[in-house]
Enzyme design. Sequence first.
Site, PDB file in Angstrom:
ATOM      1  N   GLY A  50      -1.279  -3.164   4.207  1.00 50.34           N
ATOM      2  CA  GLY A  50      -0.509  -3.946   5.154  1.00 50.34           C
ATOM      3  C   GLY A  50      -0.774  -5.428   5.060  1.00 50.34           C
ATOM      4  O   GLY A  50       0.115  -6.251   5.339  1.00 50.34           O
ATOM      5  N   GLU A  91      -1.824   2.575  -0.648  1.00 49.17           N
ATOM      6  CA  GLU A  91      -1.513   3.623   0.326  1.00 49.17           C
ATOM      7  C   GLU A  91      -1.423   5.014  -0.292  1.00 49.17           C
ATOM      8  O   GLU A  91      -1.678   6.011   0.389  1.00 49.17           O
ATOM      9  CB  GLU A  91      -0.193   3.292   1.036  1.00 49.17           C
ATOM     10  CG  GLU A  91      -0.288   2.182   2.073  1.00 49.17           C
ATOM     11  CD  GLU A  91      -0.140   0.797   1.472  1.00 49.17           C
ATOM     12  OE1 GLU A  91      -0.011  -0.166   2.243  1.00 49.17           O
ATOM     13  OE2 GLU A  91      -0.155   0.674   0.234  1.00 49.17           O
ATOM     14  N   GLU A 114       1.424  -6.601   2.313  1.00 47.12           N
ATOM     15  CA  GLU A 114       2.811  -6.566   2.772  1.00 47.12           C
ATOM     16  C   GLU A 114       3.105  -7.774   3.668  1.00 47.12           C
ATOM     17  O   GLU A 114       4.204  -8.344   3.625  1.00 47.12           O
ATOM     18  CB  GLU A 114       3.076  -5.264   3.523  1.00 47.12           C
ATOM     19  CG  GLU A 114       3.119  -4.041   2.605  1.00 47.12           C
ATOM     20  CD  GLU A 114       3.474  -2.769   3.343  1.00 47.12           C
ATOM     21  OE1 GLU A 114       4.617  -2.302   3.199  1.00 47.12           O
ATOM     22  OE2 GLU A 114       2.610  -2.249   4.057  1.00 47.12           O
ATOM     23  N   ALA A 128      -3.981  -1.919   7.324  1.00 51.42           N
ATOM     24  CA  ALA A 128      -3.750  -1.526   8.712  1.00 51.42           C
ATOM     25  C   ALA A 128      -4.989  -0.815   9.243  1.00 51.42           C
ATOM     26  O   ALA A 128      -5.949  -0.558   8.511  1.00 51.42           O
ATOM     27  CB  ALA A 128      -2.527  -0.616   8.788  1.00 51.42           C
TER      28      ALA A 128
END
Length: 659
Positions: free
Chosen positions: A103, A126, A106, A64
């Site tokens: 992300g 993360e 994911e 992200a």
Amino acid sequence: MSGPVALSVAADGIARIAVDNPPVNALSHPVRRALWDAVEAAEADRAVRLILLAAEGRTFPAGADINEFHAKPQDLWLPDLCDRIEACAKPVVAVLHGTALGGGFELALAAHYRLAAEDAQVGLPEVTLGLLPGAGGTQRLPRLAGGAAALEIMLGGRPVDAAQAQRLGLLDRVVRGDLSEAARAYARELLAADAGPRRTRDSRAGLRDTRAYMAAIRHHRAWLSDAPVPAPEKIVDCVEAALLLPFETGLAFERAAFEDCVTSDASHALRHAFLAERRAAKIPGRGSAAPRPVQRLGLAGGDPGLAAAALEAGLAVTLIAPDPEAATAEVAGHCAGVSAQGIPGDEAQVARLARLSATSDPAALAGADLVIAGRAQAGEALAHLSPEAVLAVAGAAAARGGGRVAGLYLPPAAEGGRLAEVLVAPETSPETAATLFAALRRLGRVALRCAGGPVGPAMSAAMLRAAGDMLLRGADPYRIDDALRGFGFALGPYERLDRDGQAAQAGALGVALARRGWTGRGAGRGVYRYDREAEPRVEDPEVLALLRALQAEGGRPQRSLSGDEIVQRMMAAAANAGAKLVDAGVVLRPSDVDVAMMLGQGFPRWRGGPMMLADQTGLLAVKRTLDILSEENPAFWAPAPLFAELIKNGRRFADLNGG
């Protein structure tokens, strides 16, 4: 479509949705919105039979946009996008290359199938930012790989190579060669087999062995019981929820845990540390100066560990040592240590050592593109340097030699070995600085630009002086060390004196304290190990000043300071010293001080460094502490002018960091 995402449809009904948001295809809000629209369009197009989700450039989305964590969340969060992809009525194949992390991974876990290039890496790092995967990663990953593997991946924060990811059930196919063609071939296979969507939320493969799953939960929960950062324990809770709760409820549980983490002081500090390291590489005014190519590194009086790192990075190394055979053996030992930790095998080690040339003749440095020499060897190294080569003088600011010379400070390896302070002088050329920065990054170091002397030792000296000021007022040195360890340092200031080879100074302090009536609690701990009858020779001016002051004070009774008071004084001293370095232009920005402290002086990363900690505490509160302490010792505790300037304008140290 144009912009950060492109949608194309081939005649065979295979659509390709490609992210193009350089440099790492970060999943910023515009990218998420464009991906959503592309998926909607592909699903609505009757000609589309299957969707390939890919990326242009060097990598599949690598995470992200970290800057969004500091701002108000915008609609269409990444969890929503992942859910939309998983719910697509047409099969979605994630095509991975580069580093699909955070992300990005994911997103891939939400796809129905996953294909990757053989050199791709995946992971959910993360936790290194004090966070947990917040887009379904804690729920989808264990459904595919099981609880133990999911916890190892998320708590370790390290990438997993494609082959291992396939063994864990995270990838369906790993390919070599042309990735685009391989992806289309795989898509045609799926279509021929009439394979429809296969939603990860419905998978039970990783949940079948409940006994092993819960054993992994108990193991990691016990291990993390005293963790100073909340994210690891919450990751364990979320992985447990993946087994015990329905999928949608597990997602809600994950979202609540993510919100708790993202607002925590520890996560703010770890995100600050992440950005501060990257900011340190930005040197205003460096212009278009290009680094000179470095293929051979010369080391004269250098650390054999540095030679091993250079060999690992693919460089050739010329090592100047009085005993070349012993030096070669020492470097080989470091290389063996690297190999034992995992990646290269015996053949790779032989290849690395083949690039090492050890000799006692400094004339061999003539073939090096960059030479790192100790102070004693710098003059001789300069005499043999080729006209295009760069010289870095270890442990000192740039000496004679003009524009192609810079200083270099490498902190003790015990603090992690990731930092290198580049000490530039006015005459140091931009090309020299750029060459040194590029070479140090290749060696795995975070390079920090400093004007004049090194930052880390200056900060360490200020904290040692603050500790000495407390000794003068009767504080117990044990309590000082214990308080700093309780704060998160591995060692207290007096323990570090002994560890860093300054036993004479530590012993002298012990003698002075003993004559003052203080009795240690045993031998072998820094200032506590001393010979009462000895008169150790001390050269450090700060320690000498403290010794004289202790002798002048005589047998003054001890004053009890709490651990919180000790930490408050030490952190105020560190912030004050950092502010003076910023004022003097030694560093470019306050966050550079934080980088020097975290990577070079053992400052706990989850605290963010002394300058960020001062911002969190409040600059007015820190200045008040300094004002009070300056009544006792104005020469040391008087606040730097930068405090008053920032407070007057309603600003913080962070406002001086730039982008």
